[in-house]
Design a protein around this motif. Structure first.
Motif, mmCIF file in Angstrom:
data_model
loop_
_atom_site.group_PDB
_atom_site.id
_atom_site.type_symbol
_atom_site.label_atom_id
_atom_site.label_comp_id
_atom_site.label_asym_id
_atom_site.label_seq_id
_atom_site.Cartn_x
_atom_site.Cartn_y
_atom_site.Cartn_z
ATOM 1 N N TYR A 6 50.568 39.372 48.205
ATOM 2 C CA TYR A 6 50.333 39.811 46.836
ATOM 3 C C TYR A 6 50.411 38.603 45.922
ATOM 4 O O TYR A 6 51.108 37.637 46.201
ATOM 5 C CB TYR A 6 51.392 40.824 46.394
ATOM 6 C CG TYR A 6 51.454 42.052 47.261
ATOM 7 C CD1 TYR A 6 50.798 43.218 46.902
ATOM 8 C CD2 TYR A 6 52.174 42.038 48.449
ATOM 9 C CE1 TYR A 6 50.843 44.343 47.701
ATOM 10 C CE2 TYR A 6 52.226 43.160 49.260
ATOM 11 C CZ TYR A 6 51.564 44.309 48.884
ATOM 12 O OH TYR A 6 51.617 45.409 49.682
ATOM 13 N N CYS A 8 51.030 37.667 41.738
ATOM 14 C CA CYS A 8 51.398 38.192 40.428
ATOM 15 C C CYS A 8 50.351 37.753 39.403
ATOM 16 O O CYS A 8 50.032 36.561 39.295
ATOM 17 C CB CYS A 8 52.772 37.668 40.031
ATOM 18 S SG CYS A 8 53.249 38.151 38.365
ATOM 19 N N LEU A 9 49.800 38.711 38.671
ATOM 20 C CA LEU A 9 48.757 38.379 37.704
ATOM 21 C C LEU A 9 49.336 37.702 36.463
ATOM 22 O O LEU A 9 48.616 37.106 35.678
ATOM 23 C CB LEU A 9 48.010 39.656 37.289
ATOM 24 C CG LEU A 9 47.266 40.370 38.434
ATOM 25 C CD1 LEU A 9 46.555 41.604 37.906
ATOM 26 C CD2 LEU A 9 46.271 39.434 39.102
ATOM 27 N N GLU A 14 53.145 34.037 44.457
ATOM 28 C CA GLU A 14 52.627 34.734 45.628
ATOM 29 C C GLU A 14 53.772 35.310 46.459
ATOM 30 O O GLU A 14 54.783 34.655 46.664
ATOM 31 C CB GLU A 14 51.769 33.778 46.481
ATOM 32 C CG GLU A 14 50.519 33.357 45.743
ATOM 33 C CD GLU A 14 49.517 32.659 46.659
ATOM 34 O OE1 GLU A 14 49.690 32.716 47.885
ATOM 35 O OE2 GLU A 14 48.570 32.062 46.122
ATOM 36 N N ASP A 25 49.826 49.651 48.957
ATOM 37 C CA ASP A 25 49.612 49.611 47.508
ATOM 38 C C ASP A 25 50.789 50.183 46.728
ATOM 39 O O ASP A 25 50.665 50.528 45.570
ATOM 40 C CB ASP A 25 48.331 50.364 47.155
ATOM 41 C CG ASP A 25 47.096 49.619 47.657
ATOM 42 O OD1 ASP A 25 47.046 48.391 47.482
ATOM 43 O OD2 ASP A 25 46.205 50.266 48.223
ATOM 44 N N ARG A 37 52.521 43.632 37.681
ATOM 45 C CA ARG A 37 51.069 43.581 37.891
ATOM 46 C C ARG A 37 50.770 42.671 39.075
ATOM 47 O O ARG A 37 50.351 41.529 38.912
ATOM 48 C CB ARG A 37 50.380 43.090 36.620
ATOM 49 C CG ARG A 37 50.584 44.036 35.432
ATOM 50 C CD ARG A 37 49.588 43.750 34.334
ATOM 51 N NE ARG A 37 49.593 42.355 33.914
ATOM 52 C CZ ARG A 37 48.510 41.697 33.504
ATOM 53 N NH1 ARG A 37 47.344 42.310 33.451
ATOM 54 N NH2 ARG A 37 48.587 40.443 33.132
ATOM 55 N N LEU A 38 51.021 43.180 40.276
ATOM 56 C CA LEU A 38 50.733 42.385 41.465
ATOM 57 C C LEU A 38 49.480 42.903 42.144
ATOM 58 O O LEU A 38 49.277 44.099 42.278
ATOM 59 C CB LEU A 38 51.916 42.427 42.430
ATOM 60 C CG LEU A 38 53.066 41.519 41.968
ATOM 61 C CD1 LEU A 38 54.090 42.261 41.157
ATOM 62 C CD2 LEU A 38 53.715 40.825 43.145
ATOM 63 N N LYS A 39 48.645 41.955 42.570
ATOM 64 C CA LYS A 39 47.371 42.302 43.181
ATOM 65 C C LYS A 39 47.460 41.997 44.673
ATOM 66 O O LYS A 39 47.898 40.932 45.085
ATOM 67 C CB LYS A 39 46.272 41.459 42.536
ATOM 68 C CG LYS A 39 44.868 41.791 42.993
ATOM 69 C CD LYS A 39 43.880 40.874 42.230
ATOM 70 C CE LYS A 39 42.455 41.310 42.419
ATOM 71 N NZ LYS A 39 41.983 41.207 43.795
ATOM 72 N N ARG A 40 47.006 42.906 45.490
ATOM 73 C CA ARG A 40 47.073 42.703 46.936
ATOM 74 C C ARG A 40 45.938 41.818 47.420
ATOM 75 O O ARG A 40 44.793 42.011 47.058
ATOM 76 C CB ARG A 40 47.035 44.056 47.655
ATOM 77 C CG ARG A 40 47.115 43.926 49.158
ATOM 78 C CD ARG A 40 47.556 45.231 49.791
ATOM 79 N NE ARG A 40 46.708 46.354 49.406
ATOM 80 C CZ ARG A 40 45.633 46.737 50.114
ATOM 81 N NH1 ARG A 40 45.283 46.088 51.191
ATOM 82 N NH2 ARG A 40 44.925 47.770 49.729
ATOM 83 N N LYS A 41 46.265 40.855 48.257
ATOM 84 C CA LYS A 41 45.242 40.010 48.874
ATOM 85 C C LYS A 41 44.998 40.507 50.288
ATOM 86 O O LYS A 41 45.348 41.621 50.631
ATOM 87 C CB LYS A 41 45.730 38.552 48.885
ATOM 88 C CG LYS A 41 45.933 37.996 47.475
ATOM 89 C CD LYS A 41 46.751 36.724 47.489
ATOM 90 C CE LYS A 41 45.977 35.558 48.054
ATOM 91 N NZ LYS A 41 46.764 34.308 48.019
#
Ligand SMILES: [Zn+2]
Length: 76
Positions: A6, A8-9, A14, A25, A37-41
């Motif tokens: 993940y 962090c936006l 990371e 998710d 606001r974490l985005k999954r990679k």
């Protein structure tokens, strides 16, 4: 279990987490800034195993109608 990455936006920190697929998710809090606001990679587990499979079978042509990648028995 796959390893998820993940990012962090808010602070670009990371994070790597081993999680069940069903929780990929699930909400997560950034340890660095406390943001949510974490985005999954990509899931690292699947990326690596997929690469091995492709590398192992690439030199041998195969078809879906014969076993072991050897087509001499099925006429392909
Ligand atoms: Zn953060």
């Amino acid at each position: 279990m796959p390893i998820y990455e993940y990012i962090c936006l808010d602070c670009k920190n990371e994070v790597e987490l081993i999680r069940p697929m069903g929780q990929a998710d699930a909400p997560l809090t950034c340890e660095a800034c406390g943001g949510e606001r974490l985005k999954r990679k990509l899931a690292v587990f699947y990326a690596h195993s997929g690469g091995r499979v492709v590398a192992g079978t690439a030199p041998v042509p195969s078809c879906s109608g014969c076993a072991g990648g050897n087509c001499s028995s099925c006429g392909h």
